[in-house]
Design a protein around this motif. Structure first.
Motif, PDB file in Angstrom:
ATOM      1  N   PRO A   1      21.893  34.530  15.227  1.00 39.44           N
ATOM      2  CA  PRO A   1      21.014  33.496  15.794  1.00 39.44           C
ATOM      3  C   PRO A   1      19.569  33.615  15.313  1.00 39.44           C
ATOM      4  O   PRO A   1      19.038  34.713  15.163  1.00 39.44           O
ATOM      5  CB  PRO A   1      21.089  33.760  17.304  1.00 39.44           C
ATOM      6  N   ALA A   2      18.976  32.472  15.057  1.00 42.80           N
ATOM      7  CA  ALA A   2      17.583  32.400  14.600  1.00 42.80           C
ATOM      8  C   ALA A   2      16.811  31.495  15.552  1.00 42.80           C
ATOM      9  O   ALA A   2      17.408  30.637  16.210  1.00 42.80           O
ATOM     10  CB  ALA A   2      17.526  31.849  13.178  1.00 42.80           C
TER      11      ALA A   2
ATOM     12  N   VAL B   1       6.288  38.592  11.661  1.00 37.58           N
ATOM     13  CA  VAL B   1       7.181  37.983  10.673  1.00 37.58           C
ATOM     14  C   VAL B   1       8.462  37.561  11.382  1.00 37.58           C
ATOM     15  O   VAL B   1       9.083  38.353  12.084  1.00 37.58           O
ATOM     16  CB  VAL B   1       7.502  38.957   9.519  1.00 37.58           C
ATOM     17  N   MET B   2       8.836  36.307  11.202  1.00 34.41           N
ATOM     18  CA  MET B   2      10.040  35.771  11.837  1.00 34.41           C
ATOM     19  C   MET B   2      11.112  35.501  10.791  1.00 34.41           C
ATOM     20  O   MET B   2      10.808  35.091   9.673  1.00 34.41           O
ATOM     21  CB  MET B   2       9.722  34.454  12.552  1.00 34.41           C
ATOM     22  N   ILE B   3      12.350  35.720  11.192  1.00 35.83           N
ATOM     23  CA  ILE B   3      13.496  35.298  10.389  1.00 35.83           C
ATOM     24  C   ILE B   3      13.867  33.924  10.929  1.00 35.83           C
ATOM     25  O   ILE B   3      14.327  33.791  12.061  1.00 35.83           O
ATOM     26  CB  ILE B   3      14.680  36.265  10.524  1.00 35.83           C
ATOM     27  N   ASP B   4      13.619  32.903  10.148  1.00 31.64           N
ATOM     28  CA  ASP B   4      13.843  31.533  10.586  1.00 31.64           C
ATOM     29  C   ASP B   4      15.258  31.060  10.271  1.00 31.64           C
ATOM     30  O   ASP B   4      15.956  31.641   9.437  1.00 31.64           O
ATOM     31  CB  ASP B   4      12.834  30.600   9.895  1.00 31.64           C
ATOM     32  N   ALA B   5      15.661  29.982  10.932  1.00 32.94           N
ATOM     33  CA  ALA B   5      16.958  29.369  10.664  1.00 32.94           C
ATOM     34  C   ALA B   5      17.058  29.032   9.184  1.00 32.94           C
ATOM     35  O   ALA B   5      16.101  28.556   8.575  1.00 32.94           O
ATOM     36  CB  ALA B   5      17.117  28.111  11.506  1.00 32.94           C
ATOM     37  N   GLY B   6      18.209  29.326   8.601  1.00 28.59           N
ATOM     38  CA  GLY B   6      18.439  29.043   7.188  1.00 28.59           C
ATOM     39  C   GLY B   6      17.984  30.152   6.253  1.00 28.59           C
ATOM     40  O   GLY B   6      18.258  30.105   5.060  1.00 28.59           O
TER      41      GLY B   6
ATOM     42  N   THR C   1      18.405  53.495   8.431  1.00 28.31           N
ATOM     43  CA  THR C   1      17.184  54.278   8.227  1.00 28.31           C
ATOM     44  C   THR C   1      16.868  54.497   6.752  1.00 28.31           C
ATOM     45  O   THR C   1      15.708  54.716   6.399  1.00 28.31           O
ATOM     46  CB  THR C   1      17.269  55.652   8.925  1.00 28.31           C
ATOM     47  N   SER C   2      17.862  54.418   5.889  1.00 33.57           N
ATOM     48  CA  SER C   2      17.617  54.635   4.457  1.00 33.57           C
ATOM     49  C   SER C   2      17.692  53.344   3.640  1.00 33.57           C
ATOM     50  O   SER C   2      17.604  53.383   2.415  1.00 33.57           O
ATOM     51  CB  SER C   2      18.620  55.654   3.907  1.00 33.57           C
ATOM     52  N   CYS C   3      17.843  52.203   4.296  1.00 32.09           N
ATOM     53  CA  CYS C   3      18.027  50.934   3.594  1.00 32.09           C
ATOM     54  C   CYS C   3      16.726  50.196   3.334  1.00 32.09           C
ATOM     55  O   CYS C   3      15.752  50.344   4.067  1.00 32.09           O
ATOM     56  CB  CYS C   3      18.919  50.003   4.416  1.00 32.09           C
ATOM     57  N   SER C   4      16.758  49.369   2.307  1.00 34.62           N
ATOM     58  CA  SER C   4      15.710  48.381   2.086  1.00 34.62           C
ATOM     59  C   SER C   4      16.187  47.069   2.698  1.00 34.62           C
ATOM     60  O   SER C   4      17.380  46.837   2.856  1.00 34.62           O
ATOM     61  CB  SER C   4      15.471  48.170   0.588  1.00 34.62           C
ATOM     62  N   VAL C   5      15.219  46.223   3.030  1.00 42.01           N
ATOM     63  CA  VAL C   5      15.534  44.920   3.612  1.00 42.01           C
ATOM     64  C   VAL C   5      14.808  43.860   2.812  1.00 42.01           C
ATOM     65  O   VAL C   5      13.630  44.023   2.477  1.00 42.01           O
ATOM     66  CB  VAL C   5      15.088  44.852   5.098  1.00 42.01           C
ATOM     67  N   SER C   6      15.507  42.781   2.496  1.00 34.01           N
ATOM     68  CA  SER C   6      14.836  41.653   1.858  1.00 34.01           C
ATOM     69  C   SER C   6      14.971  40.430   2.758  1.00 34.01           C
ATOM     70  O   SER C   6      15.969  40.249   3.443  1.00 34.01           O
ATOM     71  CB  SER C   6      15.409  41.365   0.467  1.00 34.01           C
ATOM     72  N   LEU C   7      13.933  39.631   2.741  1.00 34.21           N
ATOM     73  CA  LEU C   7      13.896  38.364   3.460  1.00 34.21           C
ATOM     74  C   LEU C   7      13.604  37.311   2.414  1.00 34.21           C
ATOM     75  O   LEU C   7      12.555  37.353   1.773  1.00 34.21           O
ATOM     76  CB  LEU C   7      12.820  38.383   4.545  1.00 34.21           C
ATOM     77  N   GLY C   8      14.545  36.404   2.212  1.00 29.86           N
ATOM     78  CA  GLY C   8      14.432  35.502   1.072  1.00 29.86           C
ATOM     79  C   GLY C   8      14.639  36.341  -0.178  1.00 29.86           C
ATOM     80  O   GLY C   8      15.607  37.077  -0.283  1.00 29.86           O
ATOM     81  N   GLU C   9      13.702  36.286  -1.083  1.00 27.71           N
ATOM     82  CA  GLU C   9      13.811  37.087  -2.304  1.00 27.71           C
ATOM     83  C   GLU C   9      12.739  38.168  -2.363  1.00 27.71           C
ATOM     84  O   GLU C   9      12.458  38.718  -3.425  1.00 27.71           O
ATOM     85  CB  GLU C   9      13.748  36.179  -3.527  1.00 27.71           C
ATOM     86  N   GLU C  10      12.154  38.486  -1.203  1.00 26.49           N
ATOM     87  CA  GLU C  10      11.080  39.478  -1.145  1.00 26.49           C
ATOM     88  C   GLU C  10      11.518  40.677  -0.311  1.00 26.49           C
ATOM     89  O   GLU C  10      12.062  40.507   0.778  1.00 26.49           O
ATOM     90  CB  GLU C  10       9.825  38.876  -0.496  1.00 26.49           C
TER      91      GLU C  10
END
Length: 87
Positions: free
Chosen positions: A26-27, A70-75, A51-60
């Motif tokens: 859900p967003a 920072v929000m994770i938006d719908a889509g 704890t050892s992972c990287s996270v990307s949001l979009g392509e960043e």
């Protein structure tokens, strides 16, 4: 009425732990709450995988610990990327 969602993609050990390559959540969701949401769905994932992972949001790539506001938006698309070793 459709509930707004975002896609989360899991790679390597994150896929193994969740048993999924992708799922919808859900967003909107504040980015700093993502690991807590995943921990509630997959008990132990925070300590064993995230704890050892990287996270990307979009392509960043994003810093999950320094992302206030920072929000994770719908889509949106989020990826959980464990460390990669090469030899």
């Amino acid at each position: 009425m459709t509930i707004p969602t975002f896609q989360i993609h899991y790679f390597a050990s994150a896929t193994t732990y969740t048993g999924k390559q992708t799922e919808s959540l859900p967003a909107p969701l504040p980015l700093h709450q993502l690991f807590d949401v995943l921990e509630s769905k997959y008990s132990g994932i925070k300590e064993k995988v995230l704890t050892s992972c990287s996270v990307s949001l979009g392509e960043e790539y994003v810093d999950i610990h320094d992302c206030e506001g920072v929000m994770i938006d719908a889509g949106s698309e989020v990826a959980i990327i464990p460390p990669v070793s090469s030899g």
